[in-house]
Design an enzyme around this catalytic site. Structure first.
Site, PDB file in Angstrom:
ATOM      1  N   ASP A  52      29.423  11.973  52.326  1.00 14.32           N
ATOM      2  CA  ASP A  52      28.987  13.281  52.836  1.00 14.32           C
ATOM      3  C   ASP A  52      28.510  14.106  51.656  1.00 14.32           C
ATOM      4  OD1 ASP A  52      28.755  15.795  53.899  1.00 14.32           O
ATOM      5  OD2 ASP A  52      30.570  15.636  55.124  1.00 14.32           O
ATOM      6  N   HIS A  53      27.220  14.327  51.579  1.00 11.48           N
ATOM      7  CA  HIS A  53      26.688  14.967  50.387  1.00 11.48           C
ATOM      8  C   HIS A  53      27.062  16.438  50.277  1.00 11.48           C
ATOM      9  CE1 HIS A  53      23.633  15.874  47.241  1.00 11.48           C
ATOM     10  NE2 HIS A  53      23.848  14.617  46.923  1.00 11.48           N
ATOM     11  N   ARG A  54      27.604  16.969  51.360  1.00  6.92           N
ATOM     12  CA  ARG A  54      28.019  18.366  51.235  1.00  6.92           C
ATOM     13  C   ARG A  54      29.192  18.490  50.286  1.00  6.92           C
ATOM     14  NH1 ARG A  54      28.732  19.324  57.576  1.00  6.92           N
ATOM     15  NH2 ARG A  54      29.912  17.416  57.212  1.00  6.92           N
ATOM     16  N   ILE A  55      29.983  17.442  50.168  1.00  7.44           N
ATOM     17  CA  ILE A  55      31.159  17.537  49.316  1.00  7.44           C
ATOM     18  C   ILE A  55      31.161  16.539  48.159  1.00  7.44           C
ATOM     19  CG2 ILE A  55      32.717  18.630  50.952  1.00  7.44           C
ATOM     20  CD1 ILE A  55      33.721  15.890  51.742  1.00  7.44           C
TER      21      ILE A  55
END
Lengths: 424, 567
Positions: free
Chosen positions: A396-399
Site C-alpha cells: 500500500d503506497h500510502r504507507i
C-alpha cells in the site's frame, strides 16, 4: 453373466474366486449405480428416471407406489411414481415423453437420491432394449461384489477360492447362517450387495456394516459415536512444495517462507503496518502471517500468529494444524481474519512470477513464484546454474514507500539464502 | 358444592348409619370440643386438637391424639379405634400421590414400603429412563450433521462417557427419591418400613409378625415388576430387563429388544443414539401395536426405518440363552400362530420389554378372600377391591399397576386421589379416557382418549358419526424454526356435538402438548368452546390450535359471551 464390453468383468454371481487374484485390474469400474457408462450409448435415447431429491436433507427415498406401470405411455409432466422422502410422500413427474419401459426399483424398495428408478424409452422398439438393459444392470449390480480400489486393500469380504473357509465362530450349529447386523442389512440392500457372499468379520462371525461397505467399494465410515474422547488424527503434511533454498525434513516451504518473512518484518516494521480507513495507519504489534490456501475451489487465509516468535519447527506444526482445520471447514474467524501480512505461493503450480493484489486492511502481500534452476553469470564471468525463486511484493503506497519495501526484500532474501538463519 | 353442617357426638351407633357419601364424621372423646365439619369449606377449617390449632398447610402437630371411632363395619371383629385413617401399602408414585392428597384432606396417613421409597417410577422406571433419553436426544442432535448444517452449525465429533451417562440417571433417581421421602415426612406421613401383608379387614402386618397396624381404609399400591415370559433366561448382564438396562452397565453393539411397546421403543431410542444396533422381536403382526395405526406408521417411518433398527414381527422368542462360553446371546424365534421355528438370532444382548406383571404376591389377599386375576387385583371403577364372590371388600382399595387398569405412573396417583376423595366423603370416579400417555422417543409421541379404530367402533355401536382432523408440524412456525417439522397431530371427534374422543400427537414436545386436549376431555370441554381460545405465537401449541380450528362441528358454542375485561 454380465456381458459388458469390458474384458475385466467376470461372472460375479458365485462371488468369488478369480476376483481376488486380480485385484488391481478391476480398478476402473465405477461403483456408482449409474456408472455402467458403457451400456448406455447415446444413440438409443433410453432415458433414466432418477430418484429425485425431494428435500435438501433427503439422501434416499422409498418408492411408495408406481402410478404408471410398465408399457404405459407417459407425457412430459405426468406423475409417474409416488416417492416417500424423509418428509412427505410426493408425486414425481417425468421430464420426457415416452413409454415406461422398465421399472428398476419396485414398490416398497429404497434407492439413493440420483439412482435410476426406471427406464423411459422413446419408441416401442426401444422398450425391449431398455428392459434388457434394466435386467442386465440390476443383475450385474446385485451379483457383483463391486470393485476394490486400485490397491489390493481389504479384500476381507471375499473368501479365498473354494472351498470357502468356515467363519471364525465355527459354531456347532449345522447349516452356516448369515448373521448380519441391522445396519449391515440396510447397507447391503442399498448398495445391492449379496449378504450370502460375505464373510463377517464381526464378533461371532457376523457381517458388520464395515464389511458391506468394503464389499461395495466404499470406505467404511465410523459413524457411531466413540465412547470416550477420541484423539484427533493427524495426517501427513499436505504440502510437498517445490524445492526452495533448503528443505529440512518435515518442514514445509510455507513454514520457511513465513518464518523468513516474519524475521524480515521484525526489522522492517513499517511493512507490517496497515492503513485502516484511508487516513490513519497503524503499526501492528504482532506479526501475523496469513498464508493463502486453496481449498475445494475456494480460497482461505489461515493465519500464523506471532510467526516471528515461534521457531521453525513449531511454526511448521502449527501450519499443519491450520490446514487441516481449513480443509475441515473448522477455522475460527480469528484464525483467518487476523493477518497483518499475506503470503501467496503459487510455486507448486509452476508459476514463475505473478503480481498479487493487496487484500484490504493489510500493508503488503508477497507473491512467491516457483524455484527454477536458472543460468547465472557470476562476478568472475563464469556461468552457474542456480535455483532461483522470484518473489514479488505488492504494498500500500500510502504507507509503505518503495525504499522501505526494497529494504525489506533485501533482508528477506538474505534470510532465505542463508538457511541457518531460519533456525535461529 | 355442599354446605351441610354435621355435628356428631361420640360414640353413637345411630350416627354410624348415615351413608358415607354425604358426610363423614370424626367423633371425638367427650373431653374435647365437638368437631364441626362444613363440607363446602376447605379442610383447613378442621380443628384437630383442643387448643384449636389451625392446620392450614403447615405441619400438623404430632402425634394426633384423638382416637377415631369406627363407622360401620360388618365382618370380623373391627377394632374400635384405628392407628391410622388411611394406610397405603407401597410408597411408589401411586402411594405417594394418595398420601399427599390424604394429608391435605386431613387424614392420618401411614405408608408402608418394603423396598425403596419411590418404587419403580423413581428408581427403575420413569426417572432414570428420562435421564437416559435426555442424553440420547442430545447425542442424536449433535450427531445429526445434516440437521445442524441446515441451521448453520457444525460440531466436531461428539462422544460420550458411559459411566457419566449412567451416573446422571442414578443421581437423578436418588435425588427424586430423597425429595419424595422428605415431602412425605414433612407433611407428617408415617413411613413404615417392611413388607405389608393384610391379615384381615383393616389390619395389616408390617414386616415381621410383631408389628401390626390397623387402619380405617387401606390402599394397595404395590405396583409391578418386569414380566419375563417363560423360556427366557435373564442373567442381568447380557439378557436384561428394563431394571438392569437403566443402570446402563454396558452399551452393546447389537441388542435385540423383545417387545415393541413404548418401553421397547424408548430403549431403542437410547441404544441407537449411543451407537448400538437394534433388532425388535414383536409377537403381533405390526410394531407398536398400542398406538393409533396412523401414528404408528409415521413413527415407524421416523423412529425405526432410518435408524439402525430392523425387526421381526409375528414371532415369539421361545428361548433366549445368555452369552456364555464364548457364544453370543441366542434367541430362538417361533411363528406366533403356528409355533414353528422361524429363525435364530445371535446378538450381543437382549432386552426383555414384554410388559409388566403386577406385584401382588405375599400381600395376604387370601386372608380377605380376594383372588387375583393373572396377578392383578380385581377392582371396580372406583378402585374398590372385589372379592372372590364378586362382592366389594369394604375399606379396601387398589390403585396403580397392581390393578392393571392403566399402568402409568400418573394414572396411579390419579386413582389414589380418587380413592382419597371417596374416603373423605366425595364420590369420585376417574375418567380414564382423560388420562394422557406419552412415549419419550425423539420425536415424542403422546395420546389421550381413543384411537381412531376404537372411536369408529364406538361410533358404530352407539350410532354417532366420527370425524378426524389432522395437521402437520410442517405448518407450525416454531417447529420449522427449530427445523423439526416432522410431526403429526390428530383429533378424533364427534361432529354432531363437538365432543373430543381422542387426540394423538407425534412430534417435538408432544408429551407436553397433549395436556390441552386431556384437560378438555377431563372437563368435558367441546371443540366449539375451545377453538376460540388464544394460543401464543409462535409456539408448538398452535399445532393443537390448528387442529381445533380445522374441526367441523355442527353444534354451536355453548358458553355465553363473558363480561369484557378492561385492559
Amino acid at each position: 453373466m454380465a456381458s459388458s464390453p469390458s474384458p475385466f468383468t467376470l461372472s460375479f454371481s458365485s462371488s468369488v474366486s478369480s476376483t481376488s487374484l486380480l485385484p488391481c485390474r478391476r480398478s476402473f469400474i465405477l461403483p456408482i449405480p449409474r456408472g455402467r457408462a458403457t451400456s448406455f450409448t447415446v444413440q438409443s435415447k433410453i432415458r433414466e428416471i432418477f430418484m429425485p431429491a425431494l428435500s435438501s436433507t433427503m439422501t434416499e427415498g422409498k418408492i411408495v407406489s408406481w402410478i404408471k406401470s410398465e408399457g404405459e405411455t407417459l407425457s412430459k409432466g405426468e406423475s409417474v411414481v409416488v416417492v416417500e422422502s424423509d418428509k412427505a410422500d410426493m408425486d414425481v413427474e417425468t421430464f420426457y415423453d415416452g413409454i415406461l419401459a422398465a421399472i428398476v426399483v419396485p414398490d416398497g424398495e429404497t434407492a439413493p437420491v440420483g439412482a435410476p428408478i426406471a427406464l423411459l424409452a422413446e419408441t416401442e422398439e426401444e422398450v425391449a432394449e431398455a428392459k434388457a438393459k434394466a435386467a442386465k444392470s440390476s443383475q450385474s449390480q446385485s451379483s457383483a461384489p463391486p470393485p476394490q480400489p486400485a490397491n489390493p486393500a481389504p479384500a476381507i469380504s471375499q473368501p479365498s477360492p473354494p472351498p470357502p473357509p468356515p467363519p471364525s465362530a465355527a459354531a456347532s450349529d449345522g447349516p452356516k447362517k448369515t448373521v448380519a447386523t441391522p445396519q449391515a442389512k440396510k447397507l447391503a440392500k442399498q448398495h445391492k450387495v449379496d449378504l450370502a457372499s460375505l464373510t463377517g468379520t464381526g464378533p461371532f462371525g457376523r457381517i458388520t456394516p464395515a464389511d458391506v461397505e468394503t464389499a461395495a467399494g466404499i470406505a467404511p465410515s465410523k459413524s457411531s459415536p466413540a465412547p470416550a474422547a477420541p484423539a484427533p488424527a493427524s495426517s501427513a503434511p499436505p504440502k510437498a512444495a517445490a524445492a526452495g533454498a533448503v528443505k529440512p525434513k518435515g518442514v514445509t516451504m510455507t513454514a520457511i517462507l513465513a518464518k523468513a518473512a516474519a524475521m524480515a518484518l521484525v526489522q522492517h516494521p513499517v511493512v507490517n503496518a496497515s492503513c485502516k480507513d484511508g487516513k490513519n495507519f497503524a503499526y501492528n504489534s504482532n506479526i501475523n502471517i496469513a498464508v493463502a490456501v486453496a481449498i475445494n475451489g475456494g480460497l482461505i487465509t489461515p493465519v500464523l500468529q506471532d510467526a516471528d516468535k515461534l521457531d521453525l519447527y513449531l511454526l511448521s506444526q502449527k501450519w499443519k494444524e491450520l490446514v487441516n482445520k481449513a480443509r475441515g471447514k473448522q477455522l475460527q474467524p480469528n484464525e483467518y481474519n487476523s493477518g497483518t501480512f499475506t503470503l501467496s505461493n503459487l510455486g507448486m503450480f509452476g508459476v514463475d512470477r505473478f503480481d498479487a493484489i493487496l487484500p484490504p486492511g493489510q500493508g503488503a502481500i508477497m507473491a512467491v513464484g516457483a524455484s527454477k534452476p536458472t543460468v547465472e553469470a557470476d562476478a568472475t564471468g563464469f556461468f552457474k546454474v542456480k535455483n532461483k525463486m522470484l518473489v514479488n511484493v505488492t504494498a500500500d503506497h500510502r504507507i509503505i514507500y518503495g525504499a522501505d519495501l526494497a529494504a525489506f526484500l533485501q533482508t528477506f532474501s538474505k534470510i532465505i539464502e542463508n538457511p541457518d538463519s531460519l533456525t535461529l | 358444592m355442599q354446605s351441610t353442617l354435621s355435628l356428631s357426638f361420640s360414640p353413637s351407633s345411630s350416627a354410624a348409619a348415615v351413608s358415607r357419601s354425604n358426610t363423614t364424621r370424626f367423633s371425638l372423646n367427650t373431653s374435647t370440643p365437638l368437631n364441626l365439619r362444613f363440607c363446602g369449606l376447605r379442610p383447613q377449617a378442621l380443628a384437630f386438637n383442643a387448643s384449636g390449632n389451625h392446620r392450614s398447610s403447615q405441619l400438623p402437630s404430632r402425634p394426633r391424639s384423638q382416637a377415631i371411632s369406627a363407622a360401620l363395619s360388618a365382618n370380623g371383629s373391627p377394632p374400635k379405634s384405628f392407628d391410622y385413617d388411611l394406610l397405603i401399602i407401597g410408597a411408589g408414585v401411586g402411594g405417594h400421590g394418595a398420601a399427599l392428597h390424604a394429608v391435605e384432606k386431613g387424614l392420618k396417613t401411614a405408608i408402608v414400603e418394603g423396598d425403596v421409597v419411590g418404587g419403580t417410577c423413581v428408581n427403575r422406571g420413569c426417572v432414570p429412563s428420562k435421564a437416559l433419553l435426555a442424553v440420547a436426544g442430545r447425542m442424536r442432535e449433535l450427531q445429526n450433521d445434516h440437521h445442524l448444517k441446515s441451521l448453520g452449525l457444525q460440531v466436531s465429533a461428539a462422544g460420550y462417557d458411559r459411566q457419566g451417562v449412567a451416573d446422571h440417571a442414578i443421581n437423578l433417581a436418588s435425588k427424586i427419591r430423597n425429595n419424595l421421602t422428605n415431602s412425605m415426612k414433612a407433611l407428617g406421613v408415617d413411613i413404615l418400613t417392611g413388607f405389608g401383608k393384610i391379615l384381615g379387614p383393616q389390619k395389616v402386618q408390617i414386616g415381621s409378625s410383631d408389628k401390626i397396624v390397623t387402619a380405617k381404609d387401606i390402599i394397595i399400591a404395590t405396583g409391578s415388576v418386569p414380566f419375563v415370559p417363560k423360556g427366557i433366561e435373564v442373567d442381568g448382564k447380557t439378557v436384561i430387563t428394563s431394571d438392569h438396562a437403566l443402570k446402563l452397565e454396558f452399551v452393546p453393539d447389537w441388542i435385540a429388544i423383545v417387545g415393541s411397546g413404548y418401553i421397547g421403543l424408548e430403549f431403542s431410542d437410547v441404544y441407537t443414539a449411543l451407537g448400538s444396533e437394534v433388532t425388535f422381536v414383536e409377537a403381533l403382526d405390526q410394531l407398536m401395536p398400542g398406538f393409533d395405526p396412523e401414528i404408528g406408521k409415521l413413527a415407524q417411518r421416523v423412529l425405526i426405518n432410518p435408524r439402525n433398527i430392523d425387526y421381526h414381527t409375528g414371532v415369539f422368542a421361545s428361548k433366549i440363552t445368555p452369552a456364555r462360553d464364548g457364544k453370543p446371546v441366542t434367541i430362538e424365534l417361533i411363528d406366533a400362530k403356528t409355533k414353528e421355528p422361524k429363525d435364530t438370532l445371535e446378538v450381543d444382548a437382549a432386552l426383555i420389554a414384554t410388559g409388566r406383571a403386577p406385584f401382588t404376591q405375599g400381600l395376604g389377599l387370601e386372608n380377605i378372600d380376594v383372588v387375583t386375576q393373572r396377578g392383578f387385583v380385581p377392582v371396580d371403577e372406583r378402585m374398590r377391591v372385589i372379592d372372590s364372590n364378586g362382592k366389594l371388600v369394604p375399606h379396601l382399595f387398589c390403585i396403580g399397576d397392581a390393578n392393571g387398569k392403566m399402568m402409568l405412573a400418573h394414572a396411579a396417583s390419579a386413582q389414589g386421589i380418587s380413592v382419597v376423595e371417596q374416603v373423605t366423603g366425595r364420590d369420585h370416579v376417574l375418567n380414564h379416557l382423560s388420562v394422557p400417555a406419552a412415549c419419550f422417543t425423539h420425536p415424542e409421541i403422546s395420546m389421550v382418549g381413543l384411537t381412531e379404530p376404537q372411536a369408529r367402533e364406538k361410533g358404530e355401536k352407539e350410532g354417532f358419526e366420527v370425524s378426524v382432523a389432522k395437521t402437520s408440524f410442517k405448518a407450525n412456525t416454531k417447529a420449522l424454526a427449530e427445523n423439526e417439522g416432522e410431526g403429526l397431530a390428530k383429533l378424533i371427534y364427534r361432529p354432531d356435538n363437538g365432543e373430543i374422543l381422542g387426540v394423538h400427537i407425534f412430534g417435538l414436545h408432544a408429551a407436553d402438548l397433549i395436556h390441552e386436549a386431556s384437560n378438555a376431555i377431563a372437563l368435558g370441554t367441546r371443540i366449539q368452546d375451545i377453538k376460540l381460545a388464544v394460543h401464543a405465537h409462535p409456539t408448538l401449541s398452535e399445532v393443537l390450535d390448528e387442529l381445533f380450528k380445522s374441526a367441523k362441528v355442527k353444534a354451536h358454542a355453548s358458553i355465553p359471551v363473558s363480561e369484557p375485561v378492561a385492559v
